[in-house]
Write an enzyme that holds these catalytic residues in place. Structure first.
Site, PDB file in Angstrom:
ATOM      1  N   ALA A  19       1.057  -1.340  -0.268  1.00  0.00           N
ATOM      2  CA  ALA A  19       0.590   0.542   0.049  1.00  0.00           C
ATOM      3  C   ALA A  19       0.850   1.091   0.028  1.00  0.00           C
ATOM      4  CB  ALA A  19      -0.489  -0.652   0.791  1.00  0.00           C
ATOM      5  N   GLY A  64       0.642  -5.251   0.739  1.00  0.00           N
ATOM      6  CA  GLY A  64      -0.288  -5.231  -0.181  1.00  0.00           C
ATOM      7  C   GLY A  64      -0.086  -6.033  -1.645  1.00  0.00           C
ATOM      8  N   GLU A  78      -0.910  -9.534  -1.004  1.00  0.00           N
ATOM      9  CA  GLU A  78      -1.960 -10.084  -1.018  1.00  0.00           C
ATOM     10  C   GLU A  78      -2.331 -10.017  -2.211  1.00  0.00           C
ATOM     11  OE1 GLU A  78      -2.286  -6.708   2.144  1.00  0.00           O
ATOM     12  OE2 GLU A  78      -3.724  -7.955   3.230  1.00  0.00           O
ATOM     13  N   GLU A 125       4.053  -5.756   6.917  1.00  0.00           N
ATOM     14  CA  GLU A 125       3.167  -4.484   7.687  1.00  0.00           C
ATOM     15  C   GLU A 125       3.207  -4.411   9.569  1.00  0.00           C
ATOM     16  OE1 GLU A 125       2.624  -6.520   5.544  1.00  0.00           O
ATOM     17  OE2 GLU A 125       0.962  -5.388   4.256  1.00  0.00           O
TER      18      GLU A 125
HETATM   19  C1  3H9 Z   1       0.702  -2.117   3.312  1.00  0.00           C
HETATM   20  O1  3H9 Z   1       0.746  -2.352   2.546  1.00  0.00           O
HETATM   21  C2  3H9 Z   1      -1.128  -2.480   4.274  1.00  0.00           C
HETATM   22  C3  3H9 Z   1      -1.910  -3.420   3.557  1.00  0.00           C
HETATM   23  O2  3H9 Z   1      -1.564  -4.990   3.801  1.00  0.00           O
HETATM   24  C4  3H9 Z   1      -3.480  -2.459   3.794  1.00  0.00           C
HETATM   25  C5  3H9 Z   1      -3.843  -2.188   3.664  1.00  0.00           C
HETATM   26  C6  3H9 Z   1      -5.450  -2.095   3.422  1.00  0.00           C
HETATM   27  N1  3H9 Z   1       4.411   3.933   0.873  1.00  0.00           N
HETATM   28  O3  3H9 Z   1      12.970   2.344   0.689  1.00  0.00           O
HETATM   29  P1  3H9 Z   1      13.570   2.882  -0.681  1.00  0.00           P
HETATM   30  C7  3H9 Z   1       9.137   4.874  -1.373  1.00  0.00           C
HETATM   31  S1  3H9 Z   1       1.521  -1.920   4.220  1.00  0.00           S
HETATM   32  C8  3H9 Z   1       4.890   4.961   0.015  1.00  0.00           C
HETATM   33  O4  3H9 Z   1      14.293   3.608  -1.092  1.00  0.00           O
HETATM   34  P2  3H9 Z   1      15.031   0.530  -2.608  1.00  0.00           P
HETATM   35  C9  3H9 Z   1      10.183   5.721  -0.326  1.00  0.00           C
HETATM   36  O5  3H9 Z   1       9.660   6.327   0.654  1.00  0.00           O
HETATM   37  C10 3H9 Z   1       2.982  -1.428   3.239  1.00  0.00           C
HETATM   38  N2  3H9 Z   1       6.164   5.053  -0.208  1.00  0.00           N
HETATM   39  O6  3H9 Z   1      14.057   1.311  -1.971  1.00  0.00           O
HETATM   40  C11 3H9 Z   1      11.456   6.507  -1.353  1.00  0.00           C
HETATM   41  O7  3H9 Z   1      10.837   7.463  -1.486  1.00  0.00           O
HETATM   42  P3  3H9 Z   1      11.804   8.265  -1.400  1.00  0.00           P
HETATM   43  C12 3H9 Z   1       3.797  -3.038   3.125  1.00  0.00           C
HETATM   44  C13 3H9 Z   1       7.824   3.737  -0.198  1.00  0.00           C
HETATM   45  O8  3H9 Z   1      15.030   0.172  -3.138  1.00  0.00           O
HETATM   46  C14 3H9 Z   1      11.196   5.332  -2.622  1.00  0.00           C
HETATM   47  O9  3H9 Z   1       9.982   4.470  -2.428  1.00  0.00           O
HETATM   48  N3  3H9 Z   1       4.972  -2.699   2.303  1.00  0.00           N
HETATM   49  C15 3H9 Z   1       6.491   2.620   0.053  1.00  0.00           C
HETATM   50  O10 3H9 Z   1      15.924   0.139  -1.083  1.00  0.00           O
HETATM   51  C16 3H9 Z   1      11.985   4.454  -3.087  1.00  0.00           C
HETATM   52  O11 3H9 Z   1      12.459   3.446  -1.668  1.00  0.00           O
HETATM   53  C17 3H9 Z   1       6.039  -2.215   2.694  1.00  0.00           C
HETATM   54  O12 3H9 Z   1       6.027  -2.066   3.837  1.00  0.00           O
HETATM   55  C18 3H9 Z   1       5.442   2.508   0.236  1.00  0.00           C
HETATM   56  N4  3H9 Z   1       4.677   1.480   0.716  1.00  0.00           N
HETATM   57  O13 3H9 Z   1      14.082  -0.822  -0.972  1.00  0.00           O
HETATM   58  C19 3H9 Z   1       7.343  -1.961   1.429  1.00  0.00           C
HETATM   59  N5  3H9 Z   1       7.663   1.573  -0.397  1.00  0.00           N
HETATM   60  O14 3H9 Z   1      13.220   8.247  -3.293  1.00  0.00           O
HETATM   61  C20 3H9 Z   1       7.764  -0.327   2.289  1.00  0.00           C
HETATM   62  C21 3H9 Z   1       9.093   3.119  -0.355  1.00  0.00           C
HETATM   63  O15 3H9 Z   1      11.206  10.229  -1.943  1.00  0.00           O
HETATM   64  N6  3H9 Z   1       9.138  -0.590   1.525  1.00  0.00           N
HETATM   65  N7  3H9 Z   1       8.664   3.929  -1.014  1.00  0.00           N
HETATM   66  O16 3H9 Z   1      12.253   8.474  -0.375  1.00  0.00           O
HETATM   67  C22 3H9 Z   1      10.593  -0.949   1.304  1.00  0.00           C
HETATM   68  O17 3H9 Z   1      10.828  -2.471   1.689  1.00  0.00           O
HETATM   69  C23 3H9 Z   1      11.426  -0.691   0.459  1.00  0.00           C
HETATM   70  O18 3H9 Z   1      10.758   0.547  -0.508  1.00  0.00           O
HETATM   71  C24 3H9 Z   1      11.374  -1.440  -0.642  1.00  0.00           C
HETATM   72  C25 3H9 Z   1      12.865  -0.612  -1.747  1.00  0.00           C
HETATM   73  C26 3H9 Z   1      12.123  -3.101  -0.849  1.00  0.00           C
HETATM   74  C27 3H9 Z   1      10.588  -1.696  -1.497  1.00  0.00           C
END
Ligand code: 3H9
Length: 685
Positions: free
Chosen positions: A62, A101, A104, A124
């Site tokens: 998400a 998500g 999911e 999450e």
């Molecule tokens: C969820 O899914 C809830 C659901 O179950 C239910 C809903 C009802 N949102 O980390 P990076 C941005 S909760 C917004 O440097 P990498 C990040 O801020 C979600 N922004 O890259 C950054 O921005 P900026 C569950 C996000 O290659 C840019 O993207 N998912 C999100 O080192 C690059 O990110 C997670 O918790 C996000 N979800 O790593 C996954 N994700 O460039 C969270 C990233 O402006 N994300 N951004 O600073 C990660 O773990 C890592 O970003 C990922 C890439 C491994 C994907």
């Protein structure tokens, strides 16, 4: 333009998301996915669907930045249900990371194919949440309850190969993912009835036969989950999947999700997610600043610090030249590094070849001159200005032009060190935290003349060696240790006034810190920073050091330790405390836990505010990153500055003033803190 596009390949509908950088499931993506499924359902010529993503990754979850704002329809739970209800088989084609998500969505698809390098997980819990779009209900049905418990409560992803073994991935794809996914969709297009994750029951039945497993899991993981709300909510949701029909289980999931979402912990953890990413950005540097090339690193000192620092680079495949003054110290240092690597290998986290690979990149030497070919040289010797200046003076003559000269000092003035060279623009502080091969934090200390490209190089290199770097200005103790000092001063005064080490430490541990100030002193060594003159006893710490009570390593410090290093209150230390209190004419009294909080934790917030007002940290969230990664501040409280905001700055100021008036305590209030409190402002929002 919608981030979701559709394209036909024969009778297969390919649904593609293009929402950089990580394909989060923001509003437009959710809307596009539903439309695409409707298109597939409505068109008789379409026999199956492939959902895939452009760019570096499958849906990473998400969009966290939408949390806390009014939700726009369709919500993710509706989207995943709509996908599962599709009358044609839907195949998820996964590369990069299918997270939260994103997983999911994949679980709602009827089949999943993935490249071997893909990672799948539900992180999450790290955001103080649970998978809230059916994930807690579908995942255990697909991978089994024990694995679902592990994945939801740890938040750690699994690799595609493990996912394949578990049945979470149906086929591993070598080669072109989209092409193979379409071929797979052709293969399954006629299979009926369509397999739905929400209808599987076999793996739940196994869990029903063993109802005790949930409490066993809680017990086995109690220490890891202590203080956090989200892991228990995840367990309860998985438990509901086992105990209730799917339609009721999802209602439990939704209720638990909303409870978490509206709590302070989730806010803190989501704040911290962005804080960590913001920390790597340096304000005010020219945009086109290019990092310097770092092909070989030099480390001076093969002690605990130098060895740990070297391991970071070796593990990242960067060759290291390590220098010591004597052969036996050099052998001891490199021996410890090997032992540490072998211990990691014994736990299965490294192969024997990887150990040899890392150690093979190490060049031990006794000659400082051997550092001449290094692009970055990190000094990690005794914390003494004269010693450091001497080394930097020598490095100035040895290092090649453009090499970065770094000091791993934890307190000293980097500008003064830089002044002992003819190239202060190349000098920077790189403050690693002990054990340096494990702790994630790196304070990058920006000197008055440190060049922009040196800073950019340090930040990029930090990422490469898997550290979280925070920029600090030149001041005594930088961000982290500087905030430790007022805490230590007040904690020691509290002892003399009537508190015990056990009480003060308990207040910190109950707050969520891994240990209190005196447990920390005993672990780090009471003798650290000691003047080494047993006849000069000016304070309690001098007394302990003079008596050989250097902490855990001596079996005695603020606490007594048994042979298994278990602490107990020390009657001897209590007599020292009593003596000092009597000598200073302090009337001992009952000290409340509240007073301990105000004088130790509130004073840290006060110091953090001073650091900000002096411009020694770029932003309040950087202070929080330092404390979470450097000192184990509980992430569910966001960090000292975020936490202060949740308590209310007016309350903090009131508490500090109360202590000042009562005791004439020597700390001065930060003007920024007082102003913000008066204006009803916050540090972090
Ligand atoms: C969820 O899914 C809830 C659901 O179950 C239910 C809903 C009802 N949102 O980390 P990076 C941005 S909760 C917004 O440097 P990498 C990040 O801020 C979600 N922004 O890259 C950054 O921005 P900026 C569950 C996000 O290659 C840019 O993207 N998912 C999100 O080192 C690059 O990110 C997670 O918790 C996000 N979800 O790593 C996954 N994700 O460039 C969270 C990233 O402006 N994300 N951004 O600073 C990660 O773990 C890592 O970003 C990922 C890439 C491994 C994907």
């Amino acid at each position: 333009m919608s981030p979701i596009s559709t394209q036909r390949h024969g009778d297969i509908l390919i649904v593609t998301s293009n929402n950089p950088p990580v394909n989060t499931l923001g509003h437009a993506v959710r809307e596009g996915l539903v439309k695409a499924i409707e298109e597939a359902d409505a068109d008789e010529a379409i026999k199956a669907v492939v959902i895939r993503c452009d760019g570096q990754t499958f849906f990473a979850g998400a969009d966290i930045s939408e949390f806390g704002k009014p939700m726009q329809m369709p919500m993710l739970p509706m989207v995943v249900d709509r996908i599962e209800e599709c009358t044609k088989p839907v195949v998820a084609a996964i590369h990069g990371t299918a997270l939260g998500g994103g997983l999911e969505v994949a679980l709602a698809c009827h089949y999943r194919v993935a490249v071997p390098s893909a990672k799948l997980g539900v992180p999450e819990v790290k955001l103080g949440l649970l998978p809230g779009a059916g994930g807690t209900q579908r995942l255990p049905r697909v991978v089994g309850v024990p694995k679902a418990l592990e994945m939801t409560t740890s938040g750690n992803p699994i690799g595609a190969e493990e996912a394949f073994d578990l049945g979470l991935v149906d086929r591993l794809i070598e080669g072109d993912l989209a092409q193979h996914a379409v071929a797979y969709a052709e293969e399954v297009s006629d299979v009926r009835p369509i397999r739905k994750s929400s209808e599987l029951d076999e793996k739940l039945a196994e869990a029903r036969a063993n109802p005790g497993m949930f409490d066993e899991f809680r017990k086995a993981n109690a220490r890891k989950m202590k203080g956090f709300d989200a892991p228990e909510a995840n367990i309860k949701a998985v438990q509901a999947a086992v105990a209730k029909p799917y339609q009721e289980g999802v209602l439990d999931e939704r209720r638990l999700f909303m409870e978490l979402m509206t709590g302070t912990q989730a806010r803190a953890q989501q704040y911290f997610f962005f804080a960590e990413r913001k920390a790597s950005k340096i304000d005010g540097l020219p945009e086109d600043t290019k990092p310097r090339d770092i092909k070989r690193v030099g480390v001076i000192g093969a002690g605990t610090m130098g060895g740990g620092i070297s391991m970071n680079f070796l593990s990242a495949g960067i060759p290291v030249t390590i220098v010591e003054m004597a052969q036996d110290a050099l052998d001891r240092g490199t021996g410890t590094m090997r032992k540490n690597y072998e211990a990691t290998a014994a736990k299965g986290r490294m192969t024997a070849e990887e150990v040899e690979g890392a150690m093979g990149l190490l060049k031990p030497t006794l000659a400082l001159e051997d550092l001449g070919d290094c692009d970055l040289i990190i000094e990690a010797v005794f914390e003494n200005m004269e010693v450091k200046k001497d080394i930097f003076g020598k490095l100035d003559k040895i290092a090649k032009p453009g090499a970065i000269l770094a000091s791993n000092t934890s307190y000293l003035n980097v500008d003064e060190i830089a002044a002992s060279t003819s190239r202060p623009q190349d000098v920077v502080g790189l403050h690693f935290f002990s054990p340096a091969n494990i702790m994630k934090l790196l304070e990058v200390v920006r000197g008055a003349r440190t060049a922009p490209d040196v800073l950019v190089t340090a930040m990029q290199l930090a990422k490469k060696i898997r550290k979280v770097a925070v920029v600090a200005g030149v001041c005594h103790g930088f961000i982290g240790n500087r905030m430790l000092m007022p805490r230590q001063i007040e904690a020691t005064k509290l002892l003399l006034e009537g508190a015990t080490p056990e009480q003060i430490d308990r207040v910190h541990v109950e707050f969520g810190m891994p240990m209190g100030p005196f447990q920390m002193a005993d672990l780090a060594g009471v003798d650290i920073g000691w003047h080494r003159d047993p006849s000069r006893i000016e304070n309690l710490r001098d007394k302990l050091a003079a008596e050989g009570r250097w902490g855990q390593k001596k079996g005695a410090g603020f606490y007594d330790y048994d042979e298994k290093r278990r602490p107990s209150p020390s009657p001897v230390v209590q007599t020292y405390i009593d003596e000092f209190a009597a000598k200073e004419g302090i009337q001992r009294r009952e000290i409340s836990d509240e007073e301990i909080m105000e004088r130790t934790i509130y004073t840290m917030v006060n110091e953090g505010a001073k650091i900000l007002e002096e411009g020694m940290a770029q932003r309040a969230s950087d202070v929080d990153v330092v404390w979470v990664y450097g000192y184990g501040w509980p992430v569910y409280r966001g960090g000292p500055m975020f936490w202060a905001d949740t308590v209310g700055l007016a309350t903090i100021v009131e508490g500090l003033k109360r202590q000042q008036e009562r005791l004439g305590s020597e700390f001065s209030l930060s003007e920024m803190l007082v102003k913000k409190a008066e204006a009803g402002e916050k540090f972090t929002r």
